[in-house]
Design a protein around this motif. Structure first.
Motif, short mmCIF file in Angstrom:
data_model
loop_
_atom_site.label_atom_id
_atom_site.label_comp_id
_atom_site.label_asym_id
_atom_site.label_seq_id
_atom_site.Cartn_x
_atom_site.Cartn_y
_atom_site.Cartn_z
N ILE A 115 0.84 -1.21 0.00
CA ILE A 115 0.00 0.00 0.00
C ILE A 115 0.87 1.25 0.00
N VAL A 149 -6.99 -9.39 9.70
CA VAL A 149 -7.70 -8.16 9.36
C VAL A 149 -8.32 -7.49 10.58
N THR A 150 -8.42 -8.21 11.72
CA THR A 150 -8.90 -7.53 12.94
C THR A 150 -7.72 -7.17 13.85
N ALA A 209 -16.58 -10.76 13.46
CA ALA A 209 -15.31 -11.49 13.40
C ALA A 209 -15.18 -12.52 14.50
N ILE A 231 -8.71 -1.98 -1.24
CA ILE A 231 -7.73 -3.00 -0.85
C ILE A 231 -7.93 -3.41 0.61
N THR A 232 -8.27 -2.43 1.46
CA THR A 232 -8.39 -2.73 2.88
C THR A 232 -9.84 -3.07 3.26
N PHE A 233 -10.65 -3.36 2.25
CA PHE A 233 -12.07 -3.67 2.52
C PHE A 233 -12.26 -4.74 3.60
N PRO A 234 -11.48 -5.86 3.57
CA PRO A 234 -11.69 -6.86 4.63
C PRO A 234 -11.51 -6.29 6.03
N ILE A 235 -10.62 -5.29 6.17
CA ILE A 235 -10.40 -4.70 7.50
C ILE A 235 -11.66 -3.96 7.96
N GLY A 266 -19.08 -6.97 9.79
CA GLY A 266 -19.25 -8.39 10.05
C GLY A 266 -19.15 -8.72 11.52
N TYR A 323 -14.69 -4.40 6.85
CA TYR A 323 -15.78 -5.35 7.00
C TYR A 323 -15.68 -6.08 8.33
N ALA A 324 -14.47 -6.58 8.63
CA ALA A 324 -14.31 -7.38 9.84
C ALA A 324 -14.56 -6.55 11.09
N ASN A 325 -14.15 -5.28 11.06
CA ASN A 325 -14.23 -4.49 12.29
C ASN A 325 -15.55 -3.75 12.47
N PHE A 383 -11.56 -14.06 4.58
CA PHE A 383 -11.35 -12.86 5.40
C PHE A 383 -12.64 -12.30 5.97
N LEU A 384 -13.76 -12.60 5.33
CA LEU A 384 -15.02 -11.99 5.72
C LEU A 384 -15.86 -12.98 6.51
N GLU A 385 -16.37 -12.54 7.65
CA GLU A 385 -17.25 -13.36 8.47
C GLU A 385 -18.40 -12.50 8.95
N PRO A 386 -19.63 -12.75 8.62
CA PRO A 386 -20.11 -13.83 7.76
C PRO A 386 -19.77 -13.59 6.29
N PHE A 434 -8.69 3.41 -4.03
CA PHE A 434 -7.90 2.18 -4.15
C PHE A 434 -7.57 1.59 -2.77
N VAL A 435 -7.08 2.46 -1.87
CA VAL A 435 -6.69 1.96 -0.55
C VAL A 435 -7.91 1.44 0.21
N LEU A 461 -6.43 7.34 -5.38
CA LEU A 461 -5.62 6.56 -4.43
C LEU A 461 -6.43 6.20 -3.20
N VAL A 517 -8.92 -13.93 9.44
CA VAL A 517 -9.78 -12.96 10.12
C VAL A 517 -8.99 -12.26 11.22
#
Lengths: 341, 130
Positions: free
Chosen positions: A43, A244-245, B31, B18-22, B29, B24-26, A147-150, B14-15, B11, A241
């Motif tokens: 990044i 990413v957390t 986790a 790229i960091t979408f899972p972060i 979703g 989403y998880a926090n 990486f995603l839950e759910p 883009f960032v 940019l 997971v």
């Protein structure tokens, strides 16, 4: 021989993670530290590279036009090949980025009996390029399930659509994109081996990304279909997971092939911003594609032009009139009358 | 820097992607929803005596079983097919014997299969749901 070093490098990288992860305590390094470092490099490096490019001025208006530009009202113009405003440029960029339009238009000159010079379009490079890039995109999206839950419906639906057939035995539920990405990569690699002109200009840094991507694909395919032992997907998802957390933990031993796969991906991420793979960001910044062909409507000013003020003759005479009069040079405007003594 | 408005916007997008899972998880979703790491109620002694129709052995650890159970079940399935079982002729079979110790489909199969989005053919068209 230019391909030998990259090939050996990829094999060595895979071996490092394979052997390294079997050393007690090193699983955390290969599973957590290395991926984090790689992601930061990716990044950070990506942004640095794009900003570095953005600092370079574009001195000239240089869109490549390959069609009739804007002219008289009765002349039919080509909006995609010679775009004259931002909307048309966006259309052209869209076709370029999504459908690789320049490659579609790729032509090859050859001499037919006659002799007649002919230009034929050669679209196989476009075809295998599309094959590789879209397989890669789908594979990346499929990996989001780790990486995603759910797991969002779209991701799990993609997983089902991509599988040739749903079958409990992994080998028999083969992902279509797994086969296609291999076909695409092998074709792009064979192109560099077989075509003499391309082989001549291919360097180690052309082969390395291809071998690296092949290594990633092969290790992933092997892990999913064949070397199942020790590849506990629940433990892997737990790690993913956790990453990413920002609470990563490795609960059980995961097979070395997983760490090889992950390490090669980390290498790809870390290598990405400093290599030709930056065409991912660079395609948006190509001046020959992203500029409008409007040089006769709008003046393009070279950003590094020095700031030169216009200096007219009248201004010149104003500046030097006294000296000119003193030297007897004729002037348009006489010196002002001196005030009376 | 030229065209900074467009480039910085690009940019940032883009960032964020790229960091979408972060994100989403926090923020979106859940986790913490993870299937249990091991089935604590079961002891090793319970499966030492287990036999399968194809003489396969029950793996000793949960991770190992999770990694390879699909191949094992498929081998057992092949034996059943060899013996000529069909759901039309013989009716639905009872549970696969796994469920005698392992509880229900929801807690034993689905907890992981839904968690990791692993879909297979439908076991339950021939077998009764436990």
């Amino acid at each position: 021989m230019k391909y030998l070093f990259p090939l050996v490098a990829v094999i060595v990288l895979a071996r490092i993670a394979w052997v390294g992860s079997t050393i007690p305590g090193m699983q955390y390094v290969f599973g957590v530290d290395v991926p984090y470092a790689a992601l930061i490099l990716f990044i950070g490096g990506f942004c640095w590279r794009v900003i570095y490019w953005a600092k370079s001025p574009v001195p000239f208006k240089i869109p490549t036009t390959c069609g009739q530009g804007h002219s008289m009202p009765w002349v039919k113009r080509n909006k995609l090949e010679a775009p004259m405003n931002t909307t048309e440029v966006v259309g052209r960029m869209f076709m370029e980025i999504v459908f690789f339009r320049s490659l579609w238009r790729n032509t090859k000159a050859s001499i037919e009996p006659g002799p007649v010079l002919t230009y034929k379009s050669t679209r196989w490079l476009w075809f295998f390029g599309i094959l590789f890039h879209y397989s890669m995109l789908l594979i990346l999206l499929r990996h989001l399930r780790l990486f995603l839950e759910p797991v969002p419906f779209l991701i799990s639906a993609l997983d089902v659509l991509d599988s040739l057939a749903l079958h409990p035995t992994p080998e028999l539920s083969f992902y279509l994109t797994d086969a296609l990405i291999l076909a695409g990569l092998l074709a792009l690699l064979l192109r560099r081996f077989i075509l003499r002109p391309v082989r001549y200009i291919s360097l180690a840094n052309d082969y390395f990304p291809l071998f690296l991507l092949l290594g990633i694909a092969v290790s992933g395919i092997t892990m999913r279909y064949y070397l199942r032992s020790g590849v506990d997907i629940v433990a892997i998802k737990h790690l993913a997971v956790g990453l990413v957390t920002f609470q990563p933990e490795i609960t059980t031993d995961i097979a070395p092939i997983f760490y090889s796969h992950l390490f090669l991906v980390s290498c790809l991420l870390a290598y990405f911003p400093f290599s030709k793979l930056m065409h991912m960001g660079g395609v948006f910044l190509s001046p020959t594609r992203n500029m409008a062909n409007d040089s006769r409507m709008k003046r393009h000013i070279n950003p590094w032009n020095p700031d030169i003020k216009p200096h007219s003759y009248a201004g010149y005479e104003d500046e030097f009139r006294e000296d000119m009069v003193e030297q007897g040079i004729p002037v348009d405007k006489e010196l002002p009358e001196k005030a009376d003594d | 820097m030229y065209d900074s408005g467009k480039i910085i916007t690009g940019l940032v997008i883009f960032v964020l992607l790229i960091t979408f899972p972060i994100w989403y998880a926090n923020f979106i979703g859940d986790a913490d929803a993870v299937p249990p790491a091991t089935d604590n109620e079961l002891s090793e002694a319970m499966f030492q005596g287990i036999t399968f129709p194809n003489d396969a052995k029950h793996a000793l650890t949960t991770p190992e079983m999770r990694s390879t159970h699909m191949n094992m079940l498929q081998d057992i399935h092949a034996v059943a097919l060899e013996q000529g079982y069909t759901p039309e002729k013989d009716g639905k079979k009872g549970t696969m014997q796994c469920m005698m110790c392992h509880g229900s489909k929801e807690s034993f199969c689905d907890s992981c299969h839904v968690h990791a989005a692993v879909k297979t053919t439908d076991c339950w068209s021939c077998h009764n749901k436990p």
